[in-house]
Scaffold this motif. Structure first.
Motif, short mmCIF file in Angstrom:
data_model
loop_
_atom_site.label_atom_id
_atom_site.label_comp_id
_atom_site.label_asym_id
_atom_site.label_seq_id
_atom_site.Cartn_x
_atom_site.Cartn_y
_atom_site.Cartn_z
N SER A 13 -9.57 -15.57 1.95
CA SER A 13 -9.94 -15.95 0.58
C SER A 13 -10.27 -17.43 0.52
CB SER A 13 -8.75 -15.69 -0.36
OG SER A 13 -7.71 -16.59 -0.04
N GLY A 14 -10.75 -17.85 -0.63
CA GLY A 14 -11.03 -19.27 -0.83
C GLY A 14 -9.77 -20.12 -0.83
N ILE A 64 -17.84 -20.91 -5.03
CA ILE A 64 -18.73 -20.36 -6.07
C ILE A 64 -20.19 -20.72 -5.80
CG2 ILE A 64 -19.41 -20.66 -8.50
CD1 ILE A 64 -16.43 -20.56 -9.22
N TRP A 68 -17.40 -14.39 -10.19
CA TRP A 68 -18.36 -15.30 -9.56
C TRP A 68 -18.71 -14.84 -8.14
CZ3 TRP A 68 -18.79 -19.76 -12.79
CH2 TRP A 68 -17.65 -20.13 -13.52
N ALA A 80 -16.20 -18.35 0.38
CA ALA A 80 -15.53 -17.05 0.11
C ALA A 80 -16.48 -16.28 -0.81
CB ALA A 80 -14.15 -17.26 -0.53
N LYS A 81 -15.95 -15.53 -1.74
CA LYS A 81 -16.72 -14.85 -2.79
C LYS A 81 -18.07 -14.31 -2.33
CE LYS A 81 -14.52 -17.32 -6.67
NZ LYS A 81 -13.77 -16.38 -7.45
N ARG A 118 -17.27 -15.40 -20.20
CA ARG A 118 -15.89 -15.91 -20.18
C ARG A 118 -15.77 -17.14 -21.06
NH1 ARG A 118 -13.69 -16.60 -15.31
NH2 ARG A 118 -12.50 -18.21 -16.37
N GLY A 154 -8.18 -22.83 -5.81
CA GLY A 154 -7.38 -21.69 -5.42
C GLY A 154 -5.99 -21.72 -6.01
N ASP A 178 -16.33 -27.70 -1.75
CA ASP A 178 -15.80 -26.36 -2.00
C ASP A 178 -16.94 -25.51 -2.56
OD1 ASP A 178 -14.63 -24.02 -2.88
OD2 ASP A 178 -12.74 -25.01 -3.40
N TYR A 184 -11.07 -26.62 -9.38
CA TYR A 184 -10.33 -25.41 -8.99
C TYR A 184 -10.56 -25.15 -7.51
CZ TYR A 184 -8.10 -20.88 -9.06
OH TYR A 184 -7.23 -19.84 -8.81
N ALA A 236 -14.58 -22.74 -12.34
CA ALA A 236 -13.47 -22.32 -13.19
C ALA A 236 -13.13 -23.37 -14.25
CB ALA A 236 -12.24 -22.02 -12.33
N1 PXG Z 1 -12.47 -22.63 -4.67
C1 PXG Z 1 -13.22 -22.41 -5.73
C2 PXG Z 1 -14.30 -23.38 -6.09
C3 PXG Z 1 -13.02 -21.26 -6.51
O1 PXG Z 1 -13.78 -21.04 -7.59
C4 PXG Z 1 -11.25 -20.64 -5.00
C5 PXG Z 1 -11.50 -21.79 -4.28
C6 PXG Z 1 -10.16 -19.74 -4.54
O2 PXG Z 1 -10.69 -18.58 -4.00
P1 PXG Z 1 -9.79 -17.23 -3.97
O3 PXG Z 1 -10.65 -16.32 -3.18
O4 PXG Z 1 -8.54 -17.55 -3.27
O5 PXG Z 1 -9.55 -16.82 -5.39
C7 PXG Z 1 -12.02 -20.36 -6.13
C8 PXG Z 1 -11.75 -19.10 -6.89
C9 PXG Z 1 -11.81 -18.21 -12.94
C10 PXG Z 1 -11.40 -17.94 -11.54
O6 PXG Z 1 -11.00 -17.98 -13.85
C11 PXG Z 1 -12.04 -18.58 -10.52
C12 PXG Z 1 -11.63 -18.36 -9.21
C13 PXG Z 1 -10.59 -17.48 -8.95
C14 PXG Z 1 -9.95 -16.85 -10.00
C15 PXG Z 1 -10.34 -17.08 -11.31
O7 PXG Z 1 -12.93 -18.65 -13.16
N2 PXG Z 1 -12.25 -19.06 -8.21
#
Ligand code: PXG
Length: 463
Positions: free
Chosen positions: A121-122, A264, A62, A289-290, A417, A157, A261, A155, A233
């Motif tokens: 990171s997020g 994404i 994402w 982030a991302k 996915r 983190g 948040d 989700y 997620a």
């Molecule tokens: N908030 C949201 C909304 C996210 O989607 C995070 C925080 C955490 O960010 P970091 O950079 O620490 O990963 C995310 C991360 C999946 C998947 O399976 C989604 C994320 C990370 C890993 C897997 O869709 N989103």
């Protein structure tokens, strides 16, 4: 050890299996099967170690909003590494990339979100948010305002803080989460949980859970509500239109801080710079982030409103990361934002690609296996169902059909996915109309193969 020439895939897979612990993976099973090794990428396409080309329907994870292979970002990183590869921002020092990026984000963010606390990171940014909102209320003379309300199947983190804010039962089952003073309410997932209600009534009903929870806890004990504008997620869960306006009314009425948040939904995914703008909500903090760096460098942060930042500024905030505002990551993020802006990528998503995807994706709802096919911006999902007439779930363990579908999708060289029995895509924002059409073609073939497989294996019975 140096790996200059690409060794055979099996050799790479053996090294990977022997030494590399993958996130969110049953590593034993993956080791036996062998990971797919991705070696190169350009635009919206990946190449693996066998030379097979795949369409990346997930923009990496994402995040690769501007697409792969933008040399300007590599050059920005190299320039910054030569000039100042690292310095911290802790002890009364700053540097040009971090302060310029903070100013740029303040300019882009809506309302009075004018201040940025950087993270790597997020997850880290959401840990910052927990500390920050509690410290804010403590400085306001309300230290008992500690509880943060979040949502099941949200989700945020995978750190202890981020994982606790998230509402993923499988994560909470391991390692002692959630940490204290974080509570969860239900998600606005109409197709899966809406029963006989209309989507609009259901959206209001789920928003009212927030009000009920605030009243149960006592508004004087609630620090904040955190949510993704669209859950990613969790399966690309797009809330009914009635949901967010009612949530905004409730947080306003009880003086609860709203954390959006945007990890994404930020940086163009929904056709605006931020998802909050797409839904007309006014968060006090946004997690980013991302897409901030299009994933080219690890960087995240919190964009914070004047009231919170000014209050936090009254005392030392005992929090930070070595890599907060890392100069190379910040320089790359700045270059990424320049490209998003100058190439008018977000405008194009809003005006052209998102409407095109919406139209093409919605047609997948005609497929016998698909219960709903929804999209917002360049996030889209399908609900797989054994009986679409009554929005039925499969009798088989949740995720069985989704996993089979994901395997066929990979076989068709499309990264799509699955989350349980939902199929999701979130392609790079630079995707062309013809590549969207190609995704639909491959997704349709995938659905046909999955349906045939489920029939063959007797897996089409409903709960
Ligand atoms: N908030 C949201 C909304 C996210 O989607 C995070 C925080 C955490 O960010 P970091 O950079 O620490 O990963 C995310 C991360 C999946 C998947 O399976 C989604 C994320 C990370 C890993 C897997 O869709 N989103």
């Amino acid at each position: 050890m140096s790996l200059t020439n690409t060794p055979p895939t099996a050799e790479l897979q053996a090294l990977d299996a022997a030494h590399h612990m993958h996130p969110f993976t049953a590593n034993g099973a993956l080791g036996a099967k062998g990971a797919r090794i991705i070696t190169r990428a350009e635009g919206v396409r990946l190449t693996d170690s066998e030379g097979v080309e795949l369409i990346d329907g997930m923009a990496g994870l994402w995040c690769v909003n501007i697409g792969y292979g933008r040399a300007e970002l590599a050059e920005a990183a190299a320039r910054q590494m030569r000039e100042l590869p690292f310095y911290n921002t802790f002890f009364q020092t700053s540097h040009v990339p971090a302060l310029t990026l903070a100013a740029k984000l303040a300019e882009l963010a809506p309302g009075d979100l004018n201040h940025v606390f950087f993270a790597g990171s997020g997850s880290e940014a959401n840990d910052t948010n927990i500390r920050m909102v509690r410290q804010y209320w403590a400085l306001k003379g309300q230290p008992q305002r500690r509880t943060i309300i979040a949502r099941r199947n949200g989700y945020h983190g995978s750190t202890m803080g981020g994982g606790s804010l998230g509402g993923m039962a499988a994560m909470h089952a391991q390692g002692g989460m959630p940490i204290p003073d974080i509570v969860h309410i239900d998600q606005p997932y109409w197709w899966g949980e809406g029963g006989d209600m209309t989507p609009e009534d259901f959206g209001l009903d789920r928003a009212h859970q927030l009000e009920a929870k605030i009243l149960e806890l006592g508004p004087e004990n609630v620090a904040a509500f955190i949510a993704e504008p669209v859950q990613g997620a969790g399966g690309v869960i797009i809330p009914p239109d009635s949901y967010w306006p009612e949530v905004q009314r409730i947080v306003d009425e009880y003086g609860i801080l709203l954390i959006a948040d945007e990890v994404i939904t930020g940086f163009g995914r929904l056709g605006h710079w931020f998802g909050s703008q797409s839904y007309g909500i006014r968060p006090d903090i946004m997690t980013i982030a991302k897409g901030l760096s299009s994933g080219y460098q690890p960087i995240g942060g919190s964009i914070v409103c004047d009231a919170i930042a000014n209050t936090i500024a009254q005392d030392e905030f005992n929090h930070g990361y070595t890599y907060s505002g890392h100069p190379v990551a910040a320089a790359v993020a700045l270059e990424n934002l320049r490209i998003l802006d100058e190439d008018a990528i977000i405008t194009r998503v809003h005006d052209a690609t998102a409407p095109h995807l919406a139209q093409a994706w919605a047609r997948l709802a005609d497929h016998p296996l698909v219960g709903e096919a929804v999209s917002r911006g360049l996030m889209a999902s399908l609900a797989l169902t054994p009986d679409k007439t009554r929005r039925a779930h499969f009798a088989a363990e949740p995720g069985t059909a989704g996993y089979i579908c994901r395997e066929y999708s990979f076989g068709n060289n499309l990264i799509m996915r699955h989350v349980g029995d939902r199929m999701i895509i979130a392609p790079p924002l630079v995707i062309s109309h013809s590549d969207i059409d190609e995704i639909i073609l491959r997704a349709t073939r995938t659905l046909d193969q999955t349906l045939a497989h489920l029939h063959r294996e007797g897996l089409m019975s409903a709960q």
